[in-house]
Design a protein around this motif. Structure first.
Motif, PDB file in Angstrom:
ATOM      1  N   MET A  91     -12.189 -19.368  -5.189  1.00  0.00           N
ATOM      2  CA  MET A  91     -11.936 -19.175  -3.761  1.00  0.00           C
ATOM      3  C   MET A  91     -12.845 -20.071  -2.919  1.00  0.00           C
ATOM      4  O   MET A  91     -12.400 -20.739  -1.983  1.00  0.00           O
ATOM      5  N   ILE A  92     -14.146 -20.089  -3.280  1.00  0.00           N
ATOM      6  CA  ILE A  92     -15.094 -20.914  -2.533  1.00  0.00           C
ATOM      7  C   ILE A  92     -14.711 -22.394  -2.632  1.00  0.00           C
ATOM      8  O   ILE A  92     -14.749 -23.126  -1.646  1.00  0.00           O
ATOM      9  N   LEU A 122     -10.056 -25.363  12.080  1.00  0.00           N
ATOM     10  CA  LEU A 122     -11.053 -25.107  11.039  1.00  0.00           C
ATOM     11  C   LEU A 122     -11.488 -23.632  11.069  1.00  0.00           C
ATOM     12  O   LEU A 122     -11.506 -22.960  10.037  1.00  0.00           O
ATOM     13  N   TRP A 123     -11.803 -23.129  12.271  1.00  0.00           N
ATOM     14  CA  TRP A 123     -12.237 -21.727  12.362  1.00  0.00           C
ATOM     15  C   TRP A 123     -11.135 -20.775  11.936  1.00  0.00           C
ATOM     16  O   TRP A 123     -11.372 -19.791  11.249  1.00  0.00           O
ATOM     17  N   LEU A 175     -25.752 -16.335  -4.835  1.00  0.00           N
ATOM     18  CA  LEU A 175     -24.609 -17.172  -5.209  1.00  0.00           C
ATOM     19  C   LEU A 175     -24.858 -17.874  -6.535  1.00  0.00           C
ATOM     20  O   LEU A 175     -23.944 -18.028  -7.343  1.00  0.00           O
ATOM     21  N   ARG A 211      -9.966 -15.716   4.346  1.00  0.00           N
ATOM     22  CA  ARG A 211     -10.790 -14.644   3.795  1.00  0.00           C
ATOM     23  C   ARG A 211     -10.237 -13.263   4.112  1.00  0.00           C
ATOM     24  O   ARG A 211     -10.859 -12.273   3.768  1.00  0.00           O
ATOM     25  N   SER A 233      -8.870 -12.123  -1.372  1.00  0.00           N
ATOM     26  CA  SER A 233      -9.981 -11.202  -1.126  1.00  0.00           C
ATOM     27  C   SER A 233      -9.681  -9.809  -1.692  1.00  0.00           C
ATOM     28  O   SER A 233     -10.544  -9.178  -2.304  1.00  0.00           O
ATOM     29  N   MET A 277     -11.799 -23.194  -0.472  1.00  0.00           N
ATOM     30  CA  MET A 277     -12.218 -23.150   0.923  1.00  0.00           C
ATOM     31  C   MET A 277     -13.009 -24.390   1.313  1.00  0.00           C
ATOM     32  O   MET A 277     -12.753 -25.007   2.338  1.00  0.00           O
ATOM     33  N   PRO A 315     -16.244 -16.828   2.198  1.00  0.00           N
ATOM     34  CA  PRO A 315     -15.579 -15.530   2.333  1.00  0.00           C
ATOM     35  C   PRO A 315     -16.540 -14.407   1.915  1.00  0.00           C
ATOM     36  O   PRO A 315     -17.183 -14.515   0.879  1.00  0.00           O
ATOM     37  N   ILE A 348     -16.168 -11.621   0.550  1.00  0.00           N
ATOM     38  CA  ILE A 348     -15.935 -11.004  -0.758  1.00  0.00           C
ATOM     39  C   ILE A 348     -16.658 -11.780  -1.858  1.00  0.00           C
ATOM     40  O   ILE A 348     -17.080 -11.214  -2.865  1.00  0.00           O
ATOM     41  N   THR A 349     -16.847 -13.101  -1.643  1.00  0.00           N
ATOM     42  CA  THR A 349     -17.522 -13.888  -2.675  1.00  0.00           C
ATOM     43  C   THR A 349     -19.039 -13.661  -2.636  1.00  0.00           C
ATOM     44  O   THR A 349     -19.718 -13.879  -3.607  1.00  0.00           O
ATOM     45  N   VAL A 359      -9.901  -9.968  -5.532  1.00  0.00           N
ATOM     46  CA  VAL A 359     -11.284  -9.952  -6.029  1.00  0.00           C
ATOM     47  C   VAL A 359     -11.871  -8.551  -5.882  1.00  0.00           C
ATOM     48  O   VAL A 359     -12.566  -8.054  -6.776  1.00  0.00           O
ATOM     49  N   ALA A 361     -11.993 -27.118   4.056  1.00  0.00           N
ATOM     50  CA  ALA A 361     -12.903 -27.216   5.206  1.00  0.00           C
ATOM     51  C   ALA A 361     -13.490 -28.622   5.307  1.00  0.00           C
ATOM     52  O   ALA A 361     -13.641 -29.162   6.409  1.00  0.00           O
ATOM     53  N   ILE A 387     -10.815 -20.807   8.094  1.00  0.00           N
ATOM     54  CA  ILE A 387     -11.883 -20.049   7.450  1.00  0.00           C
ATOM     55  C   ILE A 387     -11.614 -18.554   7.566  1.00  0.00           C
ATOM     56  O   ILE A 387     -11.776 -17.786   6.621  1.00  0.00           O
ATOM     57  N   SER A 439     -14.145 -15.575  -7.346  1.00  0.00           N
ATOM     58  CA  SER A 439     -14.861 -15.929  -6.113  1.00  0.00           C
ATOM     59  C   SER A 439     -15.115 -17.419  -6.053  1.00  0.00           C
ATOM     60  O   SER A 439     -14.963 -18.046  -5.001  1.00  0.00           O
TER      61      SER A 439
END
Lengths: 278, 286
Positions: B267-268, B215-216, B25, B223, B244, B271, A120, A122-123, B247, B275, B219, B264
């Motif tokens: 969230m990741i 899947l798409w 990251l 977000r 989102s 996800m 995403p 935002i991350t 955050v 996924a 995703i 975040s």
């Protein structure tokens, strides 16, 4: 026999009715925005809505007043073109590599290249913001260009891999037997064949960068602002200036719609390829 | 030398991605275990361990944001697949003007999100929006689409359905067009009904395409930011505050970037887990 034919005709008519309904629903909000942009301000909020009126460019004049809009238009254009160019170049090589070479872990690498697109935004923007802040890049086009590459490089690798896979390897092999290097074969044989795919990838990358909002609203201020952020600046504390939003919104949308219509066939093919081949 | 040929082609893109992505990251992972706010970062960033994560899960607004996000994801995806499949089946007939129809249907998904959000905000306006006008024409009461908590989420879902049903439809259509004819001929000879053909042939044969589209769409819906931000900004009363938006509020309105980094990462994590499950299903043949 007759009843069979009658039901067949009715079926056909129903299919067209539903398809036309879907087309109208898809287009209507876009058309409504365009109409609103040409309405005289006093008719913007008229209920029942007025459909026939003398079109005016007043909203457009107000959008351009002050000269800032042209600057922000250029920001959008430069960032979108720059991002697309860099991503395309890297995507051609990586896509070609994934399409042609068989080595251990190639599938894993291909999937790894897609992960950035799954994250995403935002991350990603949280650490990028801190990074750009310490590099003094906030409110510059560089910050936007770099952050847009995070999702446009994966997109262009993904699409170019598919297009290169469709080029028969034998064509390159015969060129290489004639003394052409692999790099030469890529540029002289394969690249010309995938030109439509290349164009579709470029158009999609450009549209994604042109449309982007979250990174732009966080990373830019008065200098590097792009058009999507500019549109929202017509929502002021006192009022939402719908006429100006409609006019600037239409200006942002028109190039996107033209591009999308031009490349429609290849866009669908590029996007759906992965869905069929898996 | 030959062995390293692939490196020359593939490495540049990965090096660029590593610099602009994996380094930041990593940095935000570091941030999530420290206390970094824009206000007092000059005094250094103290290590706080898991404190940000503990605070996060005891924050009812965060749990609300996760709940809101999943309501949106599930409702939007279900509607988009039902409508998208219907549209794909319609477009799979031999229609006149096929190309132009497909082009028009493609347009919503290409539109600038900001423009989509604002156009619908105008269309859904209580006083002068076209949707309420149409409701009043057919004798229904006008609705406070964007200011009533119970209606704001359906409004956001509706706009997303408008925006991306065409994506699902075009992917499924491409899948339909690649299906073999023979099983259908056999089924017709056996007298299978339309529904039986759809249920026992089309759906299983399209499995791969459906999963990729799913899947798409996951995703993309998970977000969601732009359209919600411009339609409702997460309101009213946080009824549409997705993760989102949450955050964004902590990171860029309160500038608590450590807390935002921790959120975040959760969230990741969510996800990637979902996924990965979908990707596994895609990889498995039947």
């Amino acid at each position: 026999m007759n009843i069979y034919r009658v039901t067949k005709v009715i079926n056909q008519v129903l299919i067209y009715v539903f398809v036309i309904l879907a087309v109208i629903l898809s287009l209507f909000p876009i058309v409504y925005l365009l109409i609103t942009s040409f309405k005289p301000p006093e008719l913007t909020f008229a209920i029942p809505p007025v459909w026939f009126f003398e079109p005016t460019l007043k909203n457009y004049y107000e959008v351009f007043a002050g000269g800032k809009f042209v600057k922000y238009f250029l920001n959008s254009l430069i960032v979108a073109l720059g991002t697309t160019l860099v991503a395309l170049l890297l995507g051609i090589f990586a896509g070609y590599g994934f399409a042609r070479f068989r080595f251990r872990g190639v599938q894993t690498l291909r999937l790894a290249a897609l992960v950035p697109q799954m994250l995403p935004p935002i991350t990603i923007i949280v650490p990028l913001y801190v990074l750009f802040n310490s590099l003094n890049l906030i409110d510059t086009r560089w910050a936007l260009l770099i952050s847009y590459l995070t999702f446009i490089i994966p997109l262009s690798i993904w699409m170019m891999t598919g297009f290169f896979m469709d080029v028969p390897e034998e064509l390159e092999e015969s060129a290489m037997i004639d003394g052409c290097t692999r790099l030469g074969a890529l540029f002289r044989i394969s690249l010309p064949i995938v030109t439509p795919g290349l164009a579709a990838t470029a158009i999609l990358g450009f549209i994604y960068a042109w449309n982007e909002f979250l990174y732009a609203v966080i990373l830019t201020g008065r200098d590097a602002r792009t058009l999507p952020v500019t549109i929202t600046s017509f929502m002021t504390n006192k009022a939402i200036l719908w006429g100006r939003i409609a006019a600037s919104g239409s200006l942002v949308l028109v190039p996107v719609l033209i591009f999308a219509l031009l490349a429609q066939r290849y866009l669908v093919r590029g996007l759906s390829r992965g869905a069929i081949k898996g | 030398m030959r062995r390293y040929e692939p490196v020359f082609y593939i490495a540049p893109a990965f090096i660029v991605l590593a610099i602009i992505l994996f380094y930041p990251l990593g940095y935000s992972l570091y941030l999530s275990f420290h206390n970094w706010t824009l206000r007092d970062f000059r005094q250094g960033v103290p290590f706080v361990g898991l404190k940000q994560y503990i605070n996060l899960f005891s924050n009812p607004e965060f749990l609300n944001a996760i709940r809101i996000t999943f309501i949106f994801v599930i409702a939007a995806i279900v509607l988009e697949f039902i409508l998208g499949m219907a549209l794909a089946l319609l477009l799979n007939h031999d229609l006149k003007g096929k190309g132009i129809i497909r082009s028009f249907i493609l347009l919503p998904m290409m539109c600038t999100n900001v423009v989509v959000g604002l156009t619908w905000r105008l269309l859904l306006n209580y006083d002068y929006g076209l949707v309420n006008y149409l409701l009043s024409v057919v004798g229904l009461p006008r609705l406070e689409w964007l200011s009533k908590p119970a209606l704001a989420m359906p409004a956001v879902i509706m706009v997303d359905v408008w925006n991306t049903t065409s994506f699902v439809a075009l992917l499924l259509l491409a899948g339909l067009q690649a299906l073999p004819d023979e099983p259908y001929e056999a089924a017709r000879i056996d007298g299978a009904s339309w529904w039986q053909q759809f249920r026992y042939l089309t759906l299983p044969l399209l499995r791969q395409t459906i999963l990729v589209a799913l899947l798409w769409r996951f995703i993309d819906t998970f977000r969601i930011f732009d359209v919600v931000y411009l339609l409702t900004a997460g309101g009213p009363a946080r009824a549409t505050e997705t993760v989102s938006i949450y955050v964004y509020r902590y990171g860029f309105q309160s500038f608590n970037l450590s807390f935002a980094s921790a959120a975040s990462y959760i969230m990741i994590l969510i996800m990637l887990v979902i996924a990965a499950v979908l990707a596994r299903l895609i990889g498995r043949q039947d």
